[in-house]
Motif scaffolding. Structure first.
Motif, PDB file in Angstrom:
ATOM      1  N   HIS A 248       0.836  -1.211   0.000  1.00 20.79           N
ATOM      2  CA  HIS A 248       0.000   0.000   0.000  1.00 20.79           C
ATOM      3  C   HIS A 248       0.869   1.259   0.000  1.00 20.79           C
ATOM      4  O   HIS A 248       1.945   1.263   0.584  1.00 20.79           O
ATOM      5  CB  HIS A 248      -0.856   0.057   1.268  1.00 20.79           C
ATOM      6  N   VAL A 250       0.497   5.251   1.345  1.00 19.98           N
ATOM      7  CA  VAL A 250      -0.327   6.021   2.283  1.00 19.98           C
ATOM      8  C   VAL A 250      -0.154   7.507   1.969  1.00 19.98           C
ATOM      9  O   VAL A 250       0.980   8.008   1.913  1.00 19.98           O
ATOM     10  CB  VAL A 250       0.109   5.755   3.747  1.00 19.98           C
ATOM     11  N   VAL A 281      -5.739   9.210   6.997  1.00 21.66           N
ATOM     12  CA  VAL A 281      -4.941   9.012   5.787  1.00 21.66           C
ATOM     13  C   VAL A 281      -5.788   8.335   4.712  1.00 21.66           C
ATOM     14  O   VAL A 281      -6.915   7.911   4.967  1.00 21.66           O
ATOM     15  CB  VAL A 281      -3.689   8.138   6.081  1.00 21.66           C
ATOM     16  N   LEU A 283      -5.435   5.210   1.989  1.00 22.98           N
ATOM     17  CA  LEU A 283      -4.621   4.054   1.605  1.00 22.98           C
ATOM     18  C   LEU A 283      -4.870   3.744   0.135  1.00 22.98           C
ATOM     19  O   LEU A 283      -6.013   3.731  -0.311  1.00 22.98           O
ATOM     20  CB  LEU A 283      -5.007   2.820   2.426  1.00 22.98           C
ATOM     21  N   GLN A 473       0.857   6.823   9.795  1.00 22.44           N
ATOM     22  CA  GLN A 473      -0.066   7.941   9.549  1.00 22.44           C
ATOM     23  C   GLN A 473       0.634   9.294   9.486  1.00 22.44           C
ATOM     24  O   GLN A 473       0.117  10.227   8.879  1.00 22.44           O
ATOM     25  CB  GLN A 473      -1.132   7.991  10.659  1.00 22.44           C
TER      26      GLN A 473
END
Ligand code: FAD
Length: 579
Positions: A248, A250, A281, A283, A473
């Motif tokens: 991922h 972010v 956030v 993703l 984050q």
């Protein structure tokens, strides 16, 4: 009791005869601990690293029916997940929260939108709800203002849910321990004990205290996810796992604002990608690749994966002009998928597997969403089926716990969902100003103090990456806050200056290697082709080369969905009549 004396006290009790030894402290092991402990069994859970260190802190954070699995015909996974999601929303408000899920459908995407719509109807029938909608391009772009308008045919929306995966694991472990069980992190099962050809326990090694023990139990459950074959290998069992890496990106929510999940087909290969609002956030994920690295090393996103995700997201959200400099963190996890030899990793089914080999019960595969089913099936296979079929009670935590008045409703819900019965004590333990949010995140300072005091913290990374999620984050993994965090850690964990500095150095090195934004020099240029050209090329390729295969697939899927819709409606009607 300090963390060290707590470990010593637990270690001193290991030689008792346990009912169940659970190996693996991800969502599956935690759920088994929780279910078995509530039934009054003596359960010991051991986790080689930190609780949720494995895949269960690295998911897309969706508690979902897996609509995309419907298009692959994985009907059992879809049905189970949809039902579990509904149940979890009821049982753990504040920890599992509703979230809209939308699909942006562009020209050339397959299957056609009408078939998706039929699929959503079936999906809702399976979930026992009726909450989906189709939008024309204008209405959809009001819902998701930054999405590309060119080529947009329609948008679809259905109801899903989201969670904090690592907190869900912690919640189950905390409640299991509260019910009388024992759970230890940083303790590995290095080999199995056998008597008369039957597994009766395991040899354990404490990664903190450097001590060893042999532990015996009536039932031994291997809940080690992607690692499942390692223990099975000792029994000479055929290897079943196909570890698949998913990664991922972010982004801060202010830079990439979405209010609901936006799923779409990647223009290069038509795989699903999703953009998920989570905490503060956004993703962007995920990839799905054979993971050929040692499982015990932290998985890490590659430059190629970054380029793939950036190509997808910039093609669908061109107006945002996202660049690598906007990425605040990255993370990767390894899916515990049971391999069937499919050439395309994404086509491997996400069903779970339960096998009993020489008395060892192995449970693996599945999804975060279906953790209860995995736990129940494992306990049934272990001959503890009465637990599996026991009437499900709502967890006591959400019924009884109630943090004091004076907190905003949002905060109450968050604390009650995440900390259950511990929520009032968390609020009481907060020092002045600690019920404020940490800047740039939804986490309260008091959560850090509570976790440090009560949640089995061994290293700083446990606190910042899994008890709270500041490490993925905030910029630089939250390094700007370290002086305030130092104060809390030294007070609650008794770390002296030397220990603190060692922990910070280890955390920052780990973060830079495995969670940081990518080094631009290692990322292939995803911009070489303009998004529209990519989309056009992909569409014409599909239209010319795959038209006939597509028609067959569409017809077959249509027939399956039609049949299922009839069966689903009939069942729903019958259930309503029975009620
Ligand atoms: P794990 O969480 O990996 O736990 C196994 C644990 O066993 C590990 O912590 C490991 O350290 C420990 N262990 C291994 N060997 C030993 C040993 N010898 N002794 C002691 N401990 C040991 N599912 C969803 O429902 N929704 C999603 O949105 C979603 N997104 C995903 C996105 C990605 C990128 C990935 C990779 C998965 C996703 N999943 C999702 C799937 C879900 O995350 C996994 O199915 C689930 O977390 C697996 O949990 P587990 O407990 O079986 O394994």
């Amino acid at each position: 009791m300090s963390a060290t004396s707590w470990r010593d006290a637990c270690w001193g009790t290991l030689d008792q005869p346990w009912d169940v030894l659970v190996i693996g402290g991800g969502i599956t092991g935690a759920a088994i601990l929780y279910e078995a402990a509530r039934a009054g069994l003596r359960v010991l859970l051991v986790e080689a690293r930190d609780f949720a260190w494995g895949t269960s802190s690295r998911s897309t954070k969706l508690v979902h029916g897996g609509f995309r699995y419907l298009t692959q015909g994985q009907l059992r996974t879809v049905r189970d997940s949809a039902r579990q999601r509904r149940q979890l929303l009821e049982d753990w408000p504040g920890l599992v929260e509703p979230l809209g899920f939308t699909l942006a459908h562009f020209q050339g995407d397959r299957p056609p939108v009408w078939l998706y719509q039929a699929g959503l109807a079936l999906y809702d029938l399976m979930a026992g709800q009726w909450d989906h909608q189709r939008y024309d391009p204008l209405s959809y772009s009001l819902l998701v203002p930054q999405v590309r308008r060119e080529g947009l045919v329609a948008g679809l929306r259905c109801a899903e849910a989201t969670t904090d995966d690592a907190r869900l694991v912690l919640h189950l472990i905390t409640e299991g321990v509260r019910a009388g069980s024992t759970a230890m992190n940083y303790v590995s099962a290095t080999s199995l004990l056998r008597e008369g050809g039957v597994v009766t326990g395991a040899h354990l090694v404490d990664g903190v205290g450097q001590r060893e023990a042999e532990v015996r139990a009536r039932v031994v459950i291997n809940a080690t996810g992607a690692w499942a074959d390692q223990l099975r290998g000792e029994l000479g069992a055929v290897q079943r796992m196909r570890p698949l890496r998913g990664s991922h990106l972010v982004f801060p929510a202010w830079r990439f604002p979405v209010a609901q999940v936006v799923a779409f087909r990647h223009p290069h290969d038509q795989r699903y990608m999703s953009v998920v609002p989570w905490e503060d956030v956004t993703l962007v994920g995920t990839t799905d690749l054979d993971h050929r690295h040692p499982l015990d090393a932290e998985p890490t996103i590659t430059g190629e994966e970054v380029a793939y995700l950036m190509a997808g997201v910039t093609a669908v959200f061109p107006a945002l002009r996202l660049g690598l400099e906007d990425i605040v963190a990255t993370f990767s996890g390894v899916r515990p998928v049971v391999g069937t030899g499919q050439a395309d990793p994404s086509k491997e089914a996400r069903d779970h597997l339960v096998v009993v080999e020489q008395g060892l019960v192995t449970v693996t595969g599945g999804k975060l969403t279906t953790f209860r089913l995995l736990a129940q099936d494992a306990l049934a296979a272990a001959g503890l089926g009465r637990l599996a079929s026991a009437p499900r009670r709502a967890p006591a935590a959400t019924l009884e716990a109630s943090p004091p008045d004076g907190l905003a409703e949002w905060t109450r819900r968050r604390l009650q969902g995440r900390y259950g019965l511990g929520a009032p004590a968390l609020v009481a333990a907060a020092e002045p100003g600690e019920l404020e949010r940490i800047p740039g995140s939804s986490t309260l300072w008091a959560e850090l103090r509570w976790a440090a005091r009560n949640e089995w913290i061994v290293h700083l990374e446990d606190l910042l990456l899994r008890r709270v999620r500041l490490g993925i984050q905030l910029p630089e993994g939250g390094s700007a806050l370290l002086s305030q965090i130092r104060h809390i850690c030294q007070q609650e964990l008794g770390w002296d200056d030397e220990r603190w500095l060692g922990e910070v150095a280890a955390y920052q090195a780990l973060w830079r290697r495995h969670y940081s934004p990518p080094d631009p020099a290692l990322v292939p240029n995803w911009r070489t082709t303009k998004p529209e050209e990519v989309a056009e090329a992909a569409a014409s390729l599909r239209q010319s080369g795959q038209r006939s295969r597509g028609r067959v697939l569409v017809a077959a899927l249509g027939a399956v969905i039609g049949a299922c819709a009839v069966i689903g409606s009939w069942r729903l009607l019958r259930q309503r009549r029975l009620r």
